[in-house]
Every structure is written in C-alpha cells, then in structure tokens.
Design a protein around this motif. Structure first.
Motif, PDB file in Angstrom:
ATOM      1  N   THR A  48     -10.977   5.397  -0.487  1.00  0.00           N
ATOM      2  CA  THR A  48     -11.922   6.287  -1.162  1.00  0.00           C
ATOM      3  C   THR A  48     -11.787   6.213  -2.672  1.00  0.00           C
ATOM      4  N   THR A  49     -10.546   6.158  -3.187  1.00  0.00           N
ATOM      5  CA  THR A  49     -10.343   6.046  -4.636  1.00  0.00           C
ATOM      6  C   THR A  49      -8.912   5.622  -4.934  1.00  0.00           C
ATOM      7  N   ILE A  50      -8.684   5.311  -6.199  1.00  0.00           N
ATOM      8  CA  ILE A  50      -7.354   4.935  -6.691  1.00  0.00           C
ATOM      9  C   ILE A  50      -7.101   5.692  -7.985  1.00  0.00           C
ATOM     10  N   GLU A  51      -5.881   6.170  -8.147  1.00  0.00           N
ATOM     11  CA  GLU A  51      -5.436   6.733  -9.421  1.00  0.00           C
ATOM     12  C   GLU A  51      -4.288   5.861  -9.904  1.00  0.00           C
ATOM     13  N   ASP A  52      -4.481   5.179 -11.027  1.00  0.00           N
ATOM     14  CA  ASP A  52      -3.471   4.253 -11.527  1.00  0.00           C
ATOM     15  C   ASP A  52      -2.841   4.812 -12.794  1.00  0.00           C
ATOM     16  N   GLY A  53      -1.588   5.219 -12.677  1.00  0.00           N
ATOM     17  CA  GLY A  53      -0.838   5.739 -13.810  1.00  0.00           C
ATOM     18  C   GLY A  53       0.410   4.921 -14.068  1.00  0.00           C
ATOM     19  N   ARG A  54       0.354   3.616 -13.726  1.00  0.00           N
ATOM     20  CA  ARG A  54       1.523   2.763 -13.927  1.00  0.00           C
ATOM     21  C   ARG A  54       1.683   2.381 -15.395  1.00  0.00           C
ATOM     22  N   CYS A  55       2.929   2.200 -15.801  1.00  0.00           N
ATOM     23  CA  CYS A  55       3.242   1.788 -17.170  1.00  0.00           C
ATOM     24  C   CYS A  55       2.757   0.353 -17.372  1.00  0.00           C
ATOM     25  N   PRO A  56       1.917   0.110 -18.392  1.00  0.00           N
ATOM     26  CA  PRO A  56       1.428  -1.252 -18.625  1.00  0.00           C
ATOM     27  C   PRO A  56       2.559  -2.222 -18.957  1.00  0.00           C
ATOM     28  N   LEU A  57       2.312  -3.503 -18.662  1.00  0.00           N
ATOM     29  CA  LEU A  57       3.277  -4.554 -18.977  1.00  0.00           C
ATOM     30  C   LEU A  57       3.602  -4.546 -20.466  1.00  0.00           C
ATOM     31  N   GLY A  65       5.771   4.708 -13.553  1.00  0.00           N
ATOM     32  CA  GLY A  65       4.467   5.220 -13.179  1.00  0.00           C
ATOM     33  C   GLY A  65       4.153   4.980 -11.718  1.00  0.00           C
ATOM     34  N   ASN A  66       2.941   5.319 -11.337  1.00  0.00           N
ATOM     35  CA  ASN A  66       2.550   5.242  -9.936  1.00  0.00           C
ATOM     36  C   ASN A  66       1.058   4.947  -9.834  1.00  0.00           C
ATOM     37  N   ALA A  67       0.716   4.168  -8.838  1.00  0.00           N
ATOM     38  CA  ALA A  67      -0.681   4.015  -8.438  1.00  0.00           C
ATOM     39  C   ALA A  67      -0.803   4.655  -7.064  1.00  0.00           C
ATOM     40  N   ALA A  68      -1.707   5.598  -6.933  1.00  0.00           N
ATOM     41  CA  ALA A  68      -1.946   6.286  -5.664  1.00  0.00           C
ATOM     42  C   ALA A  68      -3.265   5.788  -5.084  1.00  0.00           C
ATOM     43  N   VAL A  69      -3.224   5.391  -3.822  1.00  0.00           N
ATOM     44  CA  VAL A  69      -4.425   4.904  -3.136  1.00  0.00           C
ATOM     45  C   VAL A  69      -4.778   5.908  -2.051  1.00  0.00           C
ATOM     46  N   TYR A  70      -6.016   6.375  -2.081  1.00  0.00           N
ATOM     47  CA  TYR A  70      -6.501   7.382  -1.133  1.00  0.00           C
ATOM     48  C   TYR A  70      -7.330   6.700  -0.050  1.00  0.00           C
ATOM     49  N   ASP A  79     -11.456  12.250  11.536  1.00  0.00           N
ATOM     50  CA  ASP A  79     -11.280  11.609  10.238  1.00  0.00           C
ATOM     51  C   ASP A  79      -9.948  12.094   9.684  1.00  0.00           C
ATOM     52  N   ILE A  80      -9.087  11.164   9.288  1.00  0.00           N
ATOM     53  CA  ILE A  80      -7.765  11.508   8.766  1.00  0.00           C
ATOM     54  C   ILE A  80      -7.642  10.929   7.369  1.00  0.00           C
ATOM     55  N   SER A  81      -7.398  11.788   6.390  1.00  0.00           N
ATOM     56  CA  SER A  81      -7.190  11.349   5.013  1.00  0.00           C
ATOM     57  C   SER A  81      -5.700  11.250   4.739  1.00  0.00           C
ATOM     58  N   PHE A  82      -5.300  10.214   3.988  1.00  0.00           N
ATOM     59  CA  PHE A  82      -3.910  10.090   3.579  1.00  0.00           C
ATOM     60  C   PHE A  82      -3.827   9.286   2.291  1.00  0.00           C
ATOM     61  N   THR A  83      -2.680   9.402   1.628  1.00  0.00           N
ATOM     62  CA  THR A  83      -2.446   8.743   0.351  1.00  0.00           C
ATOM     63  C   THR A  83      -1.164   7.932   0.429  1.00  0.00           C
ATOM     64  N   LEU A  84      -1.207   6.712  -0.100  1.00  0.00           N
ATOM     65  CA  LEU A  84      -0.018   5.877  -0.217  1.00  0.00           C
ATOM     66  C   LEU A  84       0.177   5.518  -1.684  1.00  0.00           C
ATOM     67  N   ASN A  85       1.441   5.326  -2.071  1.00  0.00           N
ATOM     68  CA  ASN A  85       1.806   5.154  -3.470  1.00  0.00           C
ATOM     69  C   ASN A  85       2.613   3.893  -3.700  1.00  0.00           C
ATOM     70  N   THR A  86       2.603   3.432  -4.966  1.00  0.00           N
ATOM     71  CA  THR A  86       3.414   2.270  -5.335  1.00  0.00           C
ATOM     72  C   THR A  86       4.821   2.678  -5.759  1.00  0.00           C
ATOM     73  N   PHE A  87       5.009   3.882  -6.247  1.00  0.00           N
ATOM     74  CA  PHE A  87       6.325   4.329  -6.715  1.00  0.00           C
ATOM     75  C   PHE A  87       7.208   4.653  -5.521  1.00  0.00           C
ATOM     76  N   LYS A  88       8.424   4.085  -5.517  1.00  0.00           N
ATOM     77  CA  LYS A  88       9.297   4.158  -4.352  1.00  0.00           C
ATOM     78  C   LYS A  88       9.725   5.570  -3.967  1.00  0.00           C
ATOM     79  N   ASN A  89       9.682   6.538  -4.894  1.00  0.00           N
ATOM     80  CA  ASN A  89      10.077   7.906  -4.553  1.00  0.00           C
ATOM     81  C   ASN A  89       8.934   8.711  -3.932  1.00  0.00           C
ATOM     82  N   PHE A  90       7.756   8.131  -3.891  1.00  0.00           N
ATOM     83  CA  PHE A  90       6.612   8.759  -3.249  1.00  0.00           C
ATOM     84  C   PHE A  90       6.322   8.029  -1.938  1.00  0.00           C
TER      85      PHE A  90
END
Length: 131
Positions: A48-57, A65-70, A79-90
């Motif tokens: 559905t969407t992405i929120e990208d708050g990762r630290c640029p190179l 930072g983290n990129a969250a994918v919805y 219908d089941i909504s869920f979010t997965l993240n790139t940051f290992k603590n999420f």
C-alpha cells in the motif's frame, strides 16, 4: 484389477491434498501499488505504501534509519494489514495463516534523501511456509 487402479488413485489424492503449501521459499520483487498472487493459497498481497527514513549513503547519522513497507493480504474471507521494516530492531517478518513473510530489501538505498516517488522503489520479499 481394481486394487491396481486403487493404489495410483490413492497416491494422486494424497499428493493433491498437500499441493496448497509452498514447498520452498519464494522470492518476489515488486513495486508499491502492485499485487502478487500467492500460488495455490487464494491470497493476494499488495504493497500500500512505503515510509523511507533511512540514513542516506555517505552521510553521518545518529542511527541507520528504517524503511517501513505497508502490506495488505487479501482473500475471499478477510483483509489483513501488516508492516515490515528494514531496521533489525523492528519487525522484519511475520507469520499469517501459515505463511511467513520476510522483508529482504527495499531498493534503492537513498543516496542523498529518500525518494518521494513510490514508483522508484522495488521491494524484495520472501514468502515461505514456517518451519
């Protein structure tokens, strides 16, 4: 004669009943707004969407930072909504209805600032049966 026909039919029945499971990991790459059909399970998975708050190179940041994918997983029943993240603590993976969803990567990695255009992103995801 009948017993010789019964054995192959029984084998066919047993193997056809288990064909709805994913036998191995399945890797998918797809864009936000796109959907994929999950084989033999009657589910459709959409980003559905992405929120990208990762630290640029080449930038100094306090944290990576983290990129969250919805996502939304749809079937005839729910219908089941869920979010997965790139940051290992999420949360990077989840199990829903005997399917394991694991976020592998969100591309491209930001060079200066994260992209504001969703169509610039590609999501890499693994879908498997949990062990």
């Amino acid at each position: 004669m009948m017993k010789y026909l019964l054995i192959p039919l029984l084998c066919l029945f047993i193997f056809s009943c288990s064909s709805g499971n994913l036998k191995k990991e399945n890797n998918f790459s797809f864009k936000p707004g796109a959907c994929i059909d999950i084989q033999n399970n009657g589910y459709k998975l959409c980003i559905t969407t992405i929120e990208d708050g990762r630290c640029p190179l080449n930038m100094n940041c306090l944290w990576q930072g983290n990129a969250a994918v919805y996502f939304i997983l749809t079937s005839n029943h729910e219908d089941i909504s869920f979010t997965l993240n790139t940051f290992k603590n999420f949360k990077q993976d989840t199990i829903i209805n005997n399917l394991k969803f694991s976020l592998v990567d969100v591309l491209p990695y930001p060079e200066r600032t994260p992209s504001s255009n969703l169509e610039d992103y590609t999501i890499k995801l693994e879908i498997s049966n949990p062990d």
